[in-house]
Design a protein around this motif. Structure first.
Motif, PDB file in Angstrom:
ATOM      1  N   ILE A  99      11.591   6.567  -6.368  1.00  0.00           N
ATOM      2  CA  ILE A  99      11.478   7.936  -7.005  1.00  0.00           C
ATOM      3  C   ILE A  99      10.276   8.008  -7.419  1.00  0.00           C
ATOM      4  O   ILE A  99       9.644   7.317  -8.498  1.00  0.00           O
ATOM      5  N   ASP A 100       9.488   9.190  -6.706  1.00  0.00           N
ATOM      6  CA  ASP A 100       8.127   9.214  -6.969  1.00  0.00           C
ATOM      7  C   ASP A 100       7.846  10.268  -8.216  1.00  0.00           C
ATOM      8  O   ASP A 100       8.660  11.043  -8.406  1.00  0.00           O
ATOM      9  N   ASP A 101       6.475  10.323  -8.788  1.00  0.00           N
ATOM     10  CA  ASP A 101       6.221  11.197  -9.969  1.00  0.00           C
ATOM     11  C   ASP A 101       7.522  11.202 -10.894  1.00  0.00           C
ATOM     12  O   ASP A 101       7.804  12.182 -11.395  1.00  0.00           O
ATOM     13  N   LEU A 156      11.029   3.192  -9.593  1.00  0.00           N
ATOM     14  CA  LEU A 156      10.752   4.100 -10.282  1.00  0.00           C
ATOM     15  C   LEU A 156       9.098   4.287 -10.215  1.00  0.00           C
ATOM     16  O   LEU A 156       8.608   3.285 -10.840  1.00  0.00           O
ATOM     17  N   LYS A 157       8.487   5.194  -9.824  1.00  0.00           N
ATOM     18  CA  LYS A 157       7.243   5.512  -9.993  1.00  0.00           C
ATOM     19  C   LYS A 157       6.715   6.505 -10.942  1.00  0.00           C
ATOM     20  O   LYS A 157       7.008   7.519 -10.797  1.00  0.00           O
ATOM     21  N   VAL A 158       6.345   5.937 -12.129  1.00  0.00           N
ATOM     22  CA  VAL A 158       5.796   6.669 -13.104  1.00  0.00           C
ATOM     23  C   VAL A 158       4.616   7.429 -13.048  1.00  0.00           C
ATOM     24  O   VAL A 158       3.663   6.928 -12.722  1.00  0.00           O
ATOM     25  N   ALA A 208       3.838   1.775 -12.033  1.00  0.00           N
ATOM     26  CA  ALA A 208       2.899   2.855 -12.726  1.00  0.00           C
ATOM     27  C   ALA A 208       1.728   3.275 -11.602  1.00  0.00           C
ATOM     28  O   ALA A 208       0.991   2.401 -11.137  1.00  0.00           O
ATOM     29  N   GLU A 209       1.643   4.501 -11.800  1.00  0.00           N
ATOM     30  CA  GLU A 209       0.578   5.245 -11.023  1.00  0.00           C
ATOM     31  C   GLU A 209      -0.522   5.609 -11.723  1.00  0.00           C
ATOM     32  O   GLU A 209      -0.217   5.859 -13.171  1.00  0.00           O
ATOM     33  N   GLY A 210      -1.725   5.688 -11.174  1.00  0.00           N
ATOM     34  CA  GLY A 210      -2.806   6.289 -11.865  1.00  0.00           C
ATOM     35  C   GLY A 210      -3.309   5.336 -13.062  1.00  0.00           C
ATOM     36  O   GLY A 210      -3.912   6.094 -14.055  1.00  0.00           O
ATOM     37  N   VAL A 216       0.924  -1.177  -0.112  1.00  0.00           N
ATOM     38  CA  VAL A 216      -0.095   0.088  -0.001  1.00  0.00           C
ATOM     39  C   VAL A 216       0.983   1.247   0.183  1.00  0.00           C
ATOM     40  O   VAL A 216       2.083   1.123   0.426  1.00  0.00           O
ATOM     41  N   GLU A 217       0.294   2.309  -0.362  1.00  0.00           N
ATOM     42  CA  GLU A 217       0.708   3.762  -0.170  1.00  0.00           C
ATOM     43  C   GLU A 217      -0.014   4.449   0.634  1.00  0.00           C
ATOM     44  O   GLU A 217      -1.231   4.344   0.704  1.00  0.00           O
ATOM     45  N   ALA A 218       0.581   4.992   1.733  1.00  0.00           N
ATOM     46  CA  ALA A 218       0.012   5.773   2.689  1.00  0.00           C
ATOM     47  C   ALA A 218      -0.317   7.015   2.142  1.00  0.00           C
ATOM     48  O   ALA A 218       0.744   7.761   1.710  1.00  0.00           O
ATOM     49  N   LEU A 230      10.366   4.145   1.043  1.00  0.00           N
ATOM     50  CA  LEU A 230      10.312   5.813   1.102  1.00  0.00           C
ATOM     51  C   LEU A 230      10.222   6.163  -0.282  1.00  0.00           C
ATOM     52  O   LEU A 230      11.033   5.822  -1.279  1.00  0.00           O
ATOM     53  N   GLU A 231       9.100   7.070  -0.466  1.00  0.00           N
ATOM     54  CA  GLU A 231       8.847   7.618  -1.766  1.00  0.00           C
ATOM     55  C   GLU A 231       9.280   8.908  -1.603  1.00  0.00           C
ATOM     56  O   GLU A 231       8.859   9.901  -0.774  1.00  0.00           O
ATOM     57  N   ILE A 232      10.285   9.236  -2.417  1.00  0.00           N
ATOM     58  CA  ILE A 232      10.969  10.491  -2.817  1.00  0.00           C
ATOM     59  C   ILE A 232      10.852  11.353  -3.851  1.00  0.00           C
ATOM     60  O   ILE A 232      10.809  10.333  -4.962  1.00  0.00           O
ATOM     61  N   VAL A 288       5.622   5.368   2.102  1.00  0.00           N
ATOM     62  CA  VAL A 288       5.556   6.299   2.807  1.00  0.00           C
ATOM     63  C   VAL A 288       6.135   7.545   2.156  1.00  0.00           C
ATOM     64  O   VAL A 288       7.391   7.601   1.659  1.00  0.00           O
ATOM     65  N   ASN A 289       5.398   8.551   1.665  1.00  0.00           N
ATOM     66  CA  ASN A 289       6.051   9.929   1.262  1.00  0.00           C
ATOM     67  C   ASN A 289       6.764  10.842   2.040  1.00  0.00           C
ATOM     68  O   ASN A 289       6.493  11.200   3.308  1.00  0.00           O
ATOM     69  N   ILE A 290       8.014  11.131   1.727  1.00  0.00           N
ATOM     70  CA  ILE A 290       9.096  11.852   2.299  1.00  0.00           C
ATOM     71  C   ILE A 290       9.208  13.052   1.691  1.00  0.00           C
ATOM     72  O   ILE A 290       9.881  12.806   0.472  1.00  0.00           O
TER      73      ILE A 290
END
Ligand code: C2E
Ligand code: CA
Ligand code: CA
Ligand code: CA
Length: 277
Positions: free
Chosen positions: A176-178, A197-199, A233-235, A57-59, A146-148, A114-116
């Motif tokens: 790596i987020d976004d 890598l989060k696209v 892959a996001e979204g 999960v992502e918080a 850790l999502e940075i 977790v987003n940091i």
């Protein structure tokens, strides 16, 4: 001209004072909201291609202001960052996640993302904060991710790199987020050891409904695989997006097509019932 200059000067001073007063009160509002337990965490499932199941999960932080309604997270998080409150807010969030994770029946190695924020990543307090968090939920044996953002790597003075090295040596992972929305991503990817890598969803939305190619997305996926990084892959909102991504070897998926972010108790029931949409 003197009176005009004085008026402008007084106006600026008043403006600055107002801003200061607002800043002060926003800080106070956040602290009061933390004490009053107005923050909640929603959890969005992440699907793994290899298992075809929810693997983590992502918080995502939520703020429901009594009498006002929900405040958009990107809005209050940006304000908290601007006011030097993001570290305090993230610590509060970590305590909420600890409590939630311990109520779930998730298997070992279940990802908890977790987003940091940039400021936290490059502060000496990050390592003890995350170590305490990991220790508090060790009974579930999760994999903490850790999502940075790229931005936080670009502004690094060395501390972020040391923090990442220390935490990865202890078994935590870094995403790596976004990805693709920041700058200078490529050179920083070589400099920083990361795992995922989060696209960004913008690239996923470039996929056409009839499977039309999305060349930038394709290039990111190729780049990630060359660097040995798994892609998230996001979204992902539609079947055709999932099919396209799956055909290109993307390892993890997140989006409304699979599940929306949900409160802890709802996630626990959904997961216990087999994680079916
Ligand atoms: P993010 O880290 O990129 O989080 C993903 C966002 O995409 C979330 O928005 C999520 O609800 C949304 N989303 C998920 N699936 C879909 C989909 O299929 N379609 C679309 N259109 N959107 C989808 P949310 O929850 O509004 O959060 C927005 C941003 O606020 C986050 O973007 C993140 O940058 C920030 N944020 C949220 N919680 C935290 C936090 O605890 N700490 C920090 N530093 N930032 C946070
Ligand atoms: Ca994120
Ligand atoms: Ca993201
Ligand atoms: Ca985003």
């Amino acid at each position: 001209y003197l009176p005009v200059a004085l008026l402008i000067g007084a106006g600026l001073a008043l403006g600055a004072y107002r801003l200061q007063a607002n800043r002060q009160s926003f800080k106070e509002q956040l602290r009061r909201a933390m004490r009053a337990n107005e923050f909640q965490v929603h959890y969005q499932p992440v699907y793994g291609r290899a298992t075809g199941r929810c693997e983590g999960v992502e918080a995502l932080m939520r703020w429901e202001r009594p009498g006002v309604g929900p405040v958009r997270p990107d809005v209050f998080i940006a304000a908290a960052e601007a006011d030097g409150m993001i570290i305090e807010l993230t610590r509060h969030l970590l305590t909420l996640i600890e409590r939630d994770v311990l109520t779930w029946a998730t298997p070992p190695d279940f990802h908890v993302g977790v987003n940091i924020a940039a400021e936290h990543l490059s502060s000496p307090g990050l390592v003890p904060d995350i170590q305490a968090f990991a220790a508090a939920i060790v009974a579930r044996r999760p994999l903490v991710v850790l999502e940075i953002t790229e931005r936080s790597l670009i502004s690094d003075n060395g501390q972020a790199r040391r923090n990442i090295d220390t935490l990865r040596a202890e078994g935590l992972r870094v995403a790596i987020d976004d990805f693709g929305t920041g700058h200078c991503s490529l050179s920083y990817l070589q400099k920083f050891p990361v795992d995922y890598l989060k696209v960004d969803k913008g690239f996923v939305q470039a996929i056409g409904p009839a499977g039309e190619e999305a060349p930038v997305l394709d290039a990111i996926i190729t780049l990630a695989s060359r660097l040995g990084l798994a892609v998230v892959a996001e979204g992902v909102e539609a079947r055709y997006q999932f099919d396209y991504l799956e055909a290109r070897g993307v390892a993890f998926f997140q989006g409304y097509f699979f599940a929306r972010p949900m409160p802890s108790a709802e996630f626990a029931r959904w997961h216990a019932a087999g994680a079916k949409p």
